[in-house]
Design a protein around this motif. Sequence first.
Motif: not given
Length: 108
Positions: A8-12, A49-50, A54-57
């Motif tokens: 997540i920190e690396c944008g993956r 995971t949630a 949420a961040a991915a829509g």
Amino acid sequence: MEWGRLAIECGRDPGEAYALALADFDEALRRGPDALDTRLNRGVLHRLTAEVEAAAGRDPIPSYDRAIADLGAVIDARPADYLSHMNRGEARVGRARAELRGGADPRG
């Protein structure tokens, strides 16, 4: 789960790492259904995971519900477990946010 946070920190997307971790937690609970630390960690994974969903829509509510259920089971068995209370509280807040974004009233 740490690899997932790094992703997540690396944008993956940590989806693959989280899926592998979930499979391990599920197998551990199949072999030892009373393993409360495993249930706690699986609850945290569902909450994480949630947050990614949420961040991915995507709809995070089912993952928040699984987190709340796992963490609630730990709290029922170990009422003094502060980590379970803290994580269940975070899952409840996340679920309420998701409901608000969807136009629902989280108060019922």
